[in-house]
Design a protein around this motif. Structure first.
Motif, PDB file in Angstrom:
ATOM      1  N   GLU A  71      -3.244   1.537   0.008  1.00 55.47           N
ATOM      2  CA  GLU A  71      -2.233   2.571  -0.482  1.00 55.47           C
ATOM      3  C   GLU A  71      -1.302   2.903   0.614  1.00 55.47           C
ATOM      4  O   GLU A  71      -0.057   3.184   0.395  1.00 55.47           O
ATOM      5  N   ILE A  72      -1.722   2.881   1.797  1.00 57.27           N
ATOM      6  CA  ILE A  72      -1.084   3.418   2.850  1.00 57.27           C
ATOM      7  C   ILE A  72       0.093   2.614   3.134  1.00 57.27           C
ATOM      8  O   ILE A  72       1.367   2.908   3.654  1.00 57.27           O
ATOM      9  N   LYS A  73      -0.131   1.139   3.018  1.00 58.20           N
ATOM     10  CA  LYS A  73       0.732   0.113   3.269  1.00 58.20           C
ATOM     11  C   LYS A  73       1.846   0.270   2.348  1.00 58.20           C
ATOM     12  O   LYS A  73       2.829   0.140   2.873  1.00 58.20           O
ATOM     13  N   ILE A  74       1.703   0.635   1.022  1.00 56.22           N
ATOM     14  CA  ILE A  74       2.516   0.643  -0.042  1.00 56.22           C
ATOM     15  C   ILE A  74       3.493   1.854   0.526  1.00 56.22           C
ATOM     16  O   ILE A  74       4.888   1.979   0.501  1.00 56.22           O
ATOM     17  N   ILE A  75       2.878   3.199   0.632  1.00 55.69           N
ATOM     18  CA  ILE A  75       3.840   4.231   1.017  1.00 55.69           C
ATOM     19  C   ILE A  75       4.492   4.115   2.120  1.00 55.69           C
ATOM     20  O   ILE A  75       5.707   4.404   2.240  1.00 55.69           O
ATOM     21  N   ARG A  76       3.946   3.276   3.344  1.00 51.86           N
ATOM     22  CA  ARG A  76       4.602   3.138   4.575  1.00 51.86           C
ATOM     23  C   ARG A  76       5.727   2.288   4.355  1.00 51.86           C
ATOM     24  O   ARG A  76       6.813   2.552   4.957  1.00 51.86           O
ATOM     25  N   HIS A  77       5.535   1.190   3.221  1.00 51.06           N
ATOM     26  CA  HIS A  77       7.011   0.388   2.892  1.00 51.06           C
ATOM     27  C   HIS A  77       8.013   1.249   2.591  1.00 51.06           C
ATOM     28  O   HIS A  77       9.006   0.907   2.806  1.00 51.06           O
ATOM     29  N   PHE A  78       7.470   2.432   1.686  1.00 48.96           N
ATOM     30  CA  PHE A  78       8.681   3.082   1.179  1.00 48.96           C
ATOM     31  C   PHE A  78       9.562   4.028   2.057  1.00 48.96           C
ATOM     32  O   PHE A  78      10.429   4.210   2.189  1.00 48.96           O
ATOM     33  N   LEU A  79       8.587   4.282   3.149  1.00 49.96           N
ATOM     34  CA  LEU A  79       9.145   5.359   4.000  1.00 49.96           C
ATOM     35  C   LEU A  79       9.827   4.635   5.287  1.00 49.96           C
ATOM     36  O   LEU A  79      10.620   5.335   5.948  1.00 49.96           O
ATOM     37  N   GLU A  80       9.672   3.493   5.486  1.00 51.29           N
ATOM     38  CA  GLU A  80      10.070   2.632   6.619  1.00 51.29           C
ATOM     39  C   GLU A  80      11.464   2.624   6.667  1.00 51.29           C
ATOM     40  O   GLU A  80      12.236   2.568   5.894  1.00 51.29           O
ATOM     41  N   GLY A  81      12.131   3.052   7.967  1.00 48.99           N
ATOM     42  CA  GLY A  81      13.304   3.082   8.152  1.00 48.99           C
ATOM     43  C   GLY A  81      14.101   4.485   7.794  1.00 48.99           C
ATOM     44  O   GLY A  81      15.157   4.672   8.358  1.00 48.99           O
ATOM     45  N   GLN A  82      13.203   5.385   7.010  1.00 44.98           N
ATOM     46  CA  GLN A  82      13.990   6.506   6.787  1.00 44.98           C
ATOM     47  C   GLN A  82      13.321   7.660   7.420  1.00 44.98           C
ATOM     48  O   GLN A  82      13.629   8.704   7.983  1.00 44.98           O
ATOM     49  N   TYR A  83      11.920   7.338   7.904  1.00 44.48           N
ATOM     50  CA  TYR A  83      10.961   8.498   8.500  1.00 44.48           C
ATOM     51  C   TYR A  83      10.098   7.953   9.600  1.00 44.48           C
ATOM     52  O   TYR A  83       9.760   6.918   9.381  1.00 44.48           O
ATOM     53  N   GLN A  84       9.854   8.722  10.440  1.00 45.01           N
ATOM     54  CA  GLN A  84       8.351   8.474  11.322  1.00 45.01           C
ATOM     55  C   GLN A  84       7.393   8.851  10.397  1.00 45.01           C
ATOM     56  O   GLN A  84       7.286   9.397   9.837  1.00 45.01           O
ATOM     57  N   TYR A  85       6.310   7.942  10.763  1.00 42.90           N
ATOM     58  CA  TYR A  85       4.992   8.261  10.037  1.00 42.90           C
ATOM     59  C   TYR A  85       3.880   8.218  10.937  1.00 42.90           C
ATOM     60  O   TYR A  85       3.878   7.361  11.961  1.00 42.90           O
ATOM     61  N   GLN A  86       2.880   8.731  10.326  1.00 41.24           N
ATOM     62  CA  GLN A  86       1.441   8.484  10.943  1.00 41.24           C
ATOM     63  C   GLN A  86       0.506   8.349  10.057  1.00 41.24           C
ATOM     64  O   GLN A  86       0.736   8.522   8.758  1.00 41.24           O
ATOM     65  N   GLU A  87      -0.724   7.963  10.384  1.00 39.35           N
ATOM     66  CA  GLU A  87      -1.686   7.522   9.145  1.00 39.35           C
ATOM     67  C   GLU A  87      -2.977   7.977   9.556  1.00 39.35           C
ATOM     68  O   GLU A  87      -3.375   8.076  10.852  1.00 39.35           O
ATOM     69  N   ALA A  88      -3.715   8.240   8.545  1.00 40.07           N
ATOM     70  CA  ALA A  88      -5.162   8.590   8.573  1.00 40.07           C
ATOM     71  C   ALA A  88      -5.840   8.234   7.452  1.00 40.07           C
ATOM     72  O   ALA A  88      -5.478   8.527   6.295  1.00 40.07           O
ATOM     73  N   LEU A  89      -7.039   7.752   7.920  1.00 43.00           N
ATOM     74  CA  LEU A  89      -7.887   7.191   6.500  1.00 43.00           C
ATOM     75  C   LEU A  89      -9.020   8.076   6.108  1.00 43.00           C
ATOM     76  O   LEU A  89      -9.605   8.047   5.055  1.00 43.00           O
TER      77      LEU A  89
END
Length: 229
Positions: A13-31
């Motif tokens: 799920e994180i990978k999917i969301i990250r794909h949508f955000l990539e290039g538009q926002y900086q992001y961090q992840e937590a499980l």
């Protein structure tokens, strides 16, 4: 570029969301919730995308803790979860979430909701900045008004009460005496041959005489006495 924290126990799920955000926002992840709280405490993000159903601390509890902390309460939280029940949505908003997205979702929906929350957050920050500036200017104005009032109440040369302030005090004292039947006293004094001092030794010397006299009078005052020029 805005920074978004993605919190989900599923790497997929994180990978999917990250794909949508990539290039538009900086992001961090937590499980998990604990990792999310640690990241937020270290550096609060601009927005949090938070899953509800996670092992250990669920998303609702994470949100409650964030909102209970003054340092993170203002960070907007958007829940992203597969739970679409009305009660779950209500619980999310009650916990302090700003929005609620159910899985599966599309990229346009996610981006639209993120942009809306970030715009709202930016507006809140600007309003806070304006409020702080207004408070600062109000404080400066109050200080200036107090300074002006103090100047109006004080004789600039001797530091004694001014004629205006003394007149106000006399009116209040006269009213007090009328109401209570008590008495008061007013003493008038003049400096003999003061014009001769100014004419002979100059006005600077005359000023020294007045300041010295004022200091001597102040030293003789009781707590409730007032001396004015």
């Amino acid at each position: 570029m805005a920074r978004i924290l993605i919190v989900d126990d599923s790497p997929v799920e994180i990978k999917i969301i990250r794909h949508f955000l990539e290039g538009q926002y900086q992001y961090q992840e937590a499980l998990d919730g604990e990792a999310a709280l640690a990241l937020v405490k270290e550096a609060p993000p601009d927005l949090i995308l938070l899953d509800i159903l996670m092992p250990g601390m669920d998303g609702l509890e994470v949100c409650r803790r964030l909102k209970a902390d003054a340092g993170t309460a203002a960070v907007p939280v958007v829940f992203i979860t597969a739970v679409a029940a009305a009660q779950s949505i209500a619980d999310g908003f009650e916990a302090g979430g700003q929005d609620y997205i159910t899985k599966p979702f599309c990229a346009s929906e996610l981006n639209t909701r993120i942009k809306a929350q970030l715009a709202l957050r930016q507006s809140q920050l600007q309003l806070q900045e304006y409020a702080e500036e207004l408070e600062e200017k109000n404080g400066q104005l109050q200080a200036l008004l107090q300074k002006v009032e103090q100047q109006n109440r004080t004789d600039f040369l001797t530091g004694l009460a001014s004629r205006r302030y003394m007149t106000e005090c006399l009116k209040k004292e006269a009213a007090r005496c009328r109401d209570t039947g008590s008495r008061t006293a007013v003493v008038l004094a003049d400096v003999d041959d003061f014009k001769h001092v100014n004419d002979t030794y100059g006005h600077d010397c005359g000023d020294v005489v007045l300041k010295t006299l004022a200091a001597n009078l102040r030293s003789l005052l009781r707590a409730d006495d007032i001396v004015a020029r």
